[in-house]
Scaffold this active site. Structure first.
Site, PDB file in Angstrom:
ATOM      1  CD  GLU A 492      -2.708  -1.254  -0.240  1.00  9.38           C
ATOM      2  OE1 GLU A 492      -2.925  -0.323  -0.818  1.00  9.38           O
ATOM      3  OE2 GLU A 492      -3.122  -2.462  -0.357  1.00  9.38           O
ATOM      4  CG  HIS A 495      -1.074   1.282  -4.444  1.00  8.93           C
ATOM      5  ND1 HIS A 495      -1.000   1.255  -5.805  1.00  8.93           N
ATOM      6  CD2 HIS A 495      -1.662   0.308  -4.034  1.00  8.93           C
ATOM      7  CE1 HIS A 495      -1.680   0.038  -6.057  1.00  8.93           C
ATOM      8  NE2 HIS A 495      -1.839  -0.433  -4.914  1.00  8.93           N
ATOM      9  CG  HIS A 498       2.223   5.502  -8.435  1.00  9.15           C
ATOM     10  ND1 HIS A 498       1.321   4.815  -9.074  1.00  9.15           N
ATOM     11  CD2 HIS A 498       2.762   6.375  -9.798  1.00  9.15           C
ATOM     12  CE1 HIS A 498       1.402   5.019 -10.524  1.00  9.15           C
ATOM     13  NE2 HIS A 498       2.136   5.803 -10.909  1.00  9.15           N
TER      14      HIS A 498
HETATM   15 ZN   LIG Z   1      -2.639  -2.409  -4.857  1.00  4.84          ZN
END
Ligand SMILES: [Zn+2]
Length: 700
Positions: A492, A495, A498
């Site tokens: 997680e 993400h 990102h």
């Molecule tokens: Zn994911």
């Protein structure tokens, strides 16, 4: 999992405007005078949402109308960019609302959704079928070759135009009306599916009142189950639930085969028990409606429609990948099952291996073969250490640091807010950290945004995001994680980074607004760092501050590739099932259970291995999960992340600065470039599938 907020594109609908008073008192409609304009959760009440949505939609309508009424010749700035920046208030409200729906919901909030869900769907349709707006967009699009656009502008232009076309902008009025009806129906069915699933998941509990039935379970799990029982007013007993952090330990360790069977069947038959909350018909209905939608829009199947703007491009590429990988994984799964059967036969002479034996004997074989007990590693994965370890990895790779901010409002106990800064000490974003399970939270783990990154009028709008997990908080002292749970933290956070590294201009192409089969690359690649020996040295420490022993790490590594046949087959089976449901033609009728059986037979799946998610609780693909004809994305991204991590490994240094800098470019680019192009720029070549097979130990 990366959750998606409902696409926010709104216009055209006439709404009863709320009174001045309501607007003035509504915190959702005020400027937030808070650090970084984070939401003032303590002020927001359930009754604020609906009027706020209505007012924000009205505001957005006016913005859209202004674009249409602009007398100038339509161009990129006054049409495409203006549209992308419009609806900021609505996005702000939706950001809070959908995050609360996922992480801190209530019956009252669910009730509001019965109105807000269809309202948002209708709005989205109203914008994407606004003929005047589309006429302007088309004019800009058709003239694109005569203009000198930047790559990012071109990407946004294509994305905007395609979004309208894919939503029906080129259809005639009758077809558009048909599509609206299908969309409205779908929204209703999806919401009901989710509500049923939440209800059945929360309704079940395995209550144990005899200590002998806990045999085999680690002490920590027993304590958590006792604490849960106490919380639920059953002090002196033990309660296990269907949430992963409770369910998985039970089926992995509990010696009592009947109880393993009971909880396993409760989980795998969720919403498959008849009655009000049965999802079988809803699943069939969704598949049929989606096929209808695809047909209206001119696609062969819904899978064709979904894959068009992804890396995979068309269903046959996905089926090829899945069938190819299944040929390796099922073979290995059969060998593993034979080992499990042998152990079971010793324990229960004459018994046949069943699905509820798989986790249990997998663990037994793991302990036997590798002399490795995963529970022994737990003390080294204290949750705050894992988080800090992950932060430190991100600092080493990308120069991002995290500081806790106690002056930022949070929505529930144990939620923390962190400020992220870059190597120059500049603010880059806010991240909420929401680790523990609670009654008001949906299951699983996810990263989501309250606000995405973009730049407007020279000002950088920094992201506000959240990472959520469902770890059981230890009733006494430190909460420790299994190695798998530690991996999920890294996932997680992948993400999250990102989003935090995003360096784009336009909201629609920034951060995680990338192709669905590309979006798991940043999350899955970060998992690779989690268990590297040099990274474990950084964070995997027990209460006394002792680092996880090298010998244990070696055993863990050796055991790491174990059970990949079972594990990978489960995932591939779910991906295959998803593709089957979404490959039907319009007008075809679906029987959910038959579809499942046929799909599993087609791939020769072992009866002991049901798909990771069975149809009636496959919320990634049904419900509002956003992964319909898209669950394969995890595996597709895995071909990328396995290959990408080899780029680091090949330098001999997993923190190699030059490789990290190149990957940082990929992470900061959003979808300003085509995904494969971005990947090839990083790696110098397209991904090699063997990297994945090697990484899972399915080939040497
Ligand atoms: Zn994911």
């Amino acid at each position: 999992m990366k959750k998606t907020l409902m696409t926010i594109l709104v216009s055209g609908l006439v709404l009863a405007s709320c009174s001045k008073n309501q607007t003035a008192d509504n915190p959702l409609l005020q400027e937030w005078d808070t650090p970084f304009q984070t939401a003032p959760f303590e002020k927001i009440k359930v009754e604020h949402y609906l009027p706020a949505f209505q007012a924000a939609m009205e505001e957005h309508n006016k913005e859209i109308q202004a674009i249409i009424d602009n007398a100038e010749e339509p161009n990129f700035e006054n049409t495409i960019a203006a549209l992308d920046y419009s609806g900021a208030t609505l996005s702000k409200i939706a950001g809070v609302y959908y995050n609360m729906m996922a992480a801190n919901t209530s019956a009252e909030l669910q009730k509001v959704h019965e109105e807000v869900g269809p309202l948002m769907a209708t709005h989205s349709d109203n914008v994407s079928m606004n003929a005047d707006l589309f006429a302007k967009i088309k004019k800009v699009y058709d003239a694109k070759d005569k203009q000198q656009y930047t790559g990012e502008q071109l990407a946004l232009l294509e994305k905007t135009y395609n979004k309208f076309v894919r939503s029906g902008a080129l259809l005639d009025a009758a077809k558009q009306e048909e599509l609206r009806k299908v969309n409205a129906e779908l929204t209703k069915v999806e919401a009901k599916f989710d509500a049923n699933l939440l209800q059945e998941t929360k309704a079940y509990q395995l209550v144990i009142d005899k200590e002998e039935n806990l045999k085999g379970l680690p002490q920590g799990e027993i304590e958590k189950a006792a604490a849960l029982a106490k919380e639920k007013g059953q002090e002196g007993k033990w309660i296990f639930t269907l949430d992963n952090p409770s369910f998985i330990p039970f089926v992995t360790y509990a010696d009592n085969r009947d109880l393993r069977k009971e909880i396993f069947l409760a989980r795998t038959n969720r919403c498959n028990n008849g009655g009000e909350t049965d999802n079988n018909e809803l699943v069939a209905k969704m598949a049929e409606l989606r096929a209808q939608k695809a047909q209206i829009l001119g696609y062969e199947t819904f899978a064709h429609y979904q894959l068009e703007d992804r890396m995979a491009k068309e269903p046959k590429n996905v089926f090829n990948l899945l069938e190819n990988l299944l040929s390796y994984s099922v073979k290995v799964a059969k060998e593993e099952a034979a080992q499990f059967q042998a152990l079971l036969s010793k324990d229960v002479p004459g018994a046949t291996l069943e699905a509820w034996d798989m986790y249990y004997y997998a663990e037994k074989v793991r302990q036997q073969k590798y002399n490795f007990d995963a529970e022994l590693t737990r003390p080294y994965f204290e949750i705050n250490n894992v988080r800090q370890g992950c932060f430190d990895v991100l600092t080493k790779l990308y120069g991002i640091t995290f500081t806790q901010r106690d002056d930022i409002s949070v929505y529930a106990e144990d939620v923390l807010a962190f400020e992220a800064k870059n190597e120059k000490g500049e603010h880059v974003g806010i991240m909420y950290w929401d680790p523990y399970t609670r009654a008001s939270k949906g299951g699983g783990a996810w990263c989501n945004e309250y606000r995405g990154q973009s730049r407007k009028d020279g000002k950088n709008i920094t992201p506000i995001i959240t990472v959520c997990f469902n770890y059981a908080k230890s009733p006494s002292g430190a909460t420790t994680l299994t190695a798998d749970e530690a991996l999920t933290v890294f996932h997680e956070m992948g993400h999250a980074i990102h989003q935090l590294l995003s360096n784009c201009t336009y909201p629609s192409v920034s951060g995680t607004n990338v192709a669905r089969d590309f979006v798991e690359l940043p999350s899955q690649i970060l998992e690779h760092w989690c268990m590297q020996p040099e990274v474990l040295q950084m964070y995997a420490k027990n209460e006394k501050g002792e680092v996880i022993p090298q010998e244990m790490v070696e055993k863990m590594e050796a055991a790491g590739n174990f059970n990949q046949g079972f594990n990978f087959s489960e995932i591939l089976a779910a991906s295959y099932l998803d593709m089957c449901f979404h490959s039907i033609k319009a007008g075809e009728k679906v029987n959910t259970q038959e579809m499942e059986q046929q799909a599993m037979a087609k791939i020769g799946m072992l009866t002991q291995i049901p798909p990771r998610y069975r149809s009636t609780y496959f919320s990634h693909c049904f419900g509002d999960g956003g992964y319909s004809a898209g669950y394969y994305s995890y595996t597709w991204s895995e071909t990328l992340d396995a290959d990408a991590f080899e780029a680091f490994k090949q330098t001999g240094n997993i923190f190699d600065a030059a490789t990290a800098a190149k990957f940082k470019t990929l992470l900061s680019s959003g979808s300003t470039k085509n995904a494969m192009e971005l990947y090839v720029e990083f790696r110098g070549a397209e991904p090699d599938l063997n990297a994945l097979l090697r990484n899972r130990g399915l080939i040497k």
